[in-house]
Design an enzyme around this catalytic site. Structure first.
Site, mmCIF file in Angstrom:
data_model
loop_
_atom_site.group_PDB
_atom_site.id
_atom_site.type_symbol
_atom_site.label_atom_id
_atom_site.label_comp_id
_atom_site.label_asym_id
_atom_site.label_seq_id
_atom_site.Cartn_x
_atom_site.Cartn_y
_atom_site.Cartn_z
ATOM 1 N N SER A 12 0.662 -1.406 0.032
ATOM 2 C CA SER A 12 0.229 -0.003 0.220
ATOM 3 C C SER A 12 0.934 1.601 -0.204
ATOM 4 O O SER A 12 0.368 2.270 -0.936
ATOM 5 C CB SER A 12 -1.182 0.420 1.168
ATOM 6 O OG SER A 12 -0.342 0.265 2.785
ATOM 7 N N ASN A 106 12.793 4.031 6.054
ATOM 8 C CA ASN A 106 11.850 3.012 6.152
ATOM 9 C C ASN A 106 10.598 3.863 6.699
ATOM 10 O O ASN A 106 10.394 5.181 7.946
ATOM 11 C CB ASN A 106 12.295 2.547 7.517
ATOM 12 C CG ASN A 106 10.810 1.637 8.246
ATOM 13 O OD1 ASN A 106 10.371 0.603 7.271
ATOM 14 N ND2 ASN A 106 11.258 0.671 9.201
ATOM 15 N N HIS A 108 7.620 3.618 10.015
ATOM 16 C CA HIS A 108 6.880 1.923 11.466
ATOM 17 C C HIS A 108 5.535 2.359 11.669
ATOM 18 O O HIS A 108 5.279 3.686 12.085
ATOM 19 C CB HIS A 108 8.071 1.781 12.271
ATOM 20 C CG HIS A 108 8.187 1.083 13.316
ATOM 21 N ND1 HIS A 108 8.136 -0.385 13.551
ATOM 22 C CD2 HIS A 108 7.836 1.457 14.286
ATOM 23 C CE1 HIS A 108 7.519 -0.870 14.260
ATOM 24 N NE2 HIS A 108 7.605 -0.249 15.390
ATOM 25 N N SER A 135 5.749 6.621 11.839
ATOM 26 C CA SER A 135 7.000 7.566 11.712
ATOM 27 C C SER A 135 7.235 6.982 10.340
ATOM 28 O O SER A 135 8.055 6.051 10.458
ATOM 29 C CB SER A 135 7.810 6.985 13.297
ATOM 30 O OG SER A 135 7.173 7.707 14.035
ATOM 31 N N ASP A 144 14.531 -0.130 14.022
ATOM 32 C CA ASP A 144 13.062 0.756 14.089
ATOM 33 C C ASP A 144 14.310 1.855 15.024
ATOM 34 O O ASP A 144 13.192 2.628 15.955
ATOM 35 C CB ASP A 144 12.142 0.653 14.990
ATOM 36 C CG ASP A 144 11.306 -0.553 13.380
ATOM 37 O OD1 ASP A 144 10.646 -1.643 14.361
ATOM 38 O OD2 ASP A 144 11.662 -0.566 13.080
ATOM 39 N N GLU A 173 0.017 6.458 6.848
ATOM 40 C CA GLU A 173 1.261 7.030 5.950
ATOM 41 C C GLU A 173 1.335 7.123 4.654
ATOM 42 O O GLU A 173 2.036 7.243 4.257
ATOM 43 C CB GLU A 173 1.575 5.109 5.899
ATOM 44 C CG GLU A 173 1.487 4.142 7.841
ATOM 45 C CD GLU A 173 1.235 2.673 7.213
ATOM 46 O OE1 GLU A 173 1.352 2.273 5.908
ATOM 47 O OE2 GLU A 173 1.655 2.162 8.408
HETATM 48 C C1 GRF Z 1 2.687 -1.276 6.821
HETATM 49 O O1 GRF Z 1 1.547 -0.896 8.187
HETATM 50 C C2 GRF Z 1 3.701 -0.691 7.160
HETATM 51 O O2 GRF Z 1 3.662 0.780 8.425
HETATM 52 C C3 GRF Z 1 4.532 -1.325 7.960
HETATM 53 O O3 GRF Z 1 4.166 -3.040 7.050
HETATM 54 C C4 GRF Z 1 2.723 -2.575 7.045
HETATM 55 C C5 GRF Z 1 2.534 -3.088 4.897
HETATM 56 O O4 GRF Z 1 2.553 -1.991 4.422
HETATM 57 N N1 GRF Z 1 5.988 -1.032 7.709
HETATM 58 P P1 GRF Z 1 2.485 -2.177 3.598
HETATM 59 O O5 GRF Z 1 0.945 -2.828 2.908
HETATM 60 O O6 GRF Z 1 2.840 -3.796 2.721
HETATM 61 O O7 GRF Z 1 3.566 -1.102 2.137
#
Ligand code: GRF
Length: 203
Positions: A12, A106, A108, A135, A144, A173
């Site tokens: 995402s 990154n 998190h 973050s 992290d 995010e």
């Molecule tokens: C998200 O919650 C992100 O914060 C964490 O991994 C989860 C999935 O991320 N790092 P994505 O949908 O694969 O980008």
């Protein structure tokens, strides 16, 4: 600015970056996507967007060092001004992190330094937190633990499930990761003395 995006799952955050670039709101290109898992839906997202995407399956490597060496090679083949960890669920060796220091970021899903590691939403709920968030930070050898660039806060409501909270966090995010990459692409963001610097101001 060439962004090499590393994923492990849904993608995402990758999709948010792709969409911002397509909308002309992020002056960068995704030079390549690398997943450590063959079935990561983010690989489909990359292919649909016409972006080079490969899987470096970590189960096919002897050890962490050999995996990270192959990862570094693939990143340099794609080309990267910035390596973007987006849901990438691997711990990187200090050698790899040092190689890309200052151009490795990154995202998190917590208000660091709270809740490093996994299951951050459930932990916030279990602790009765009324506020949670996400973050974006530079990556250093400490898991992290690198200097935070930006955070976004969301409320925790009575009765929230981890999924409810995750959805609220992921909405933020999708907003803040492209913002950080806009800053980076404009040459405004750097890491100095283990601090995040925007326009010469310490963040
Ligand atoms: C998200 O919650 C992100 O914060 C964490 O991994 C989860 C999935 O991320 N790092 P994505 O949908 O694969 O980008």
């Amino acid at each position: 600015t060439k962004l090499c995006v590393l994923i492990s799952g849904n993608g995402s955050n990758l999709q948010a970056i792709i969409d911002e670039i397509s909308a002309g709101r992020l002056d960068a290109v995704v030079s390549g996507v690398i997943s450590n898992r063959p079935n990561a839906y983010g690989l489909e997202r990359a292919k649909s967007a016409g972006i080079n995407a490969v899987c470096l399956d970590h189960t096919q490597f002897e050890d962490r060092e050999s995996y990270d060496s192959a990862l570094k090679e693939q990143i340099n083949t794609f080309g990267a001004d910035c390596v973007v960890l987006a849901g990438f669920m691997r711990i990187l060796t200090p050698e790899f992190v040092d190689e890309f220091a200052g151009k490795l970021v990154n995202i998190h899903p917590s208000l660091l330094p709270k809740y490093k590691g996994l299951h951050t939403h459930q932990r916030a709920i279990d602790n009765g937190d009324t506020e949670h968030g996400v973050s974006v930070h530079f990556v250093t050898p400490e898991l992290d633990g690198g200097p935070v660039i930006i955070q976004s806060r969301v409320p925790v409501f009575e009765g929230d499930s981890a999924d409810d909270l995750a959805e609220r966090v992921q909405e933020q995010e999708r907003r803040i990761y492209p913002l950080v990459l806009r800053w980076f692409s404009a040459g405004r963001l750097s890491m100095r003395d283990n601090k995040a610097i925007l326009d010469e101001q310490e963040l």
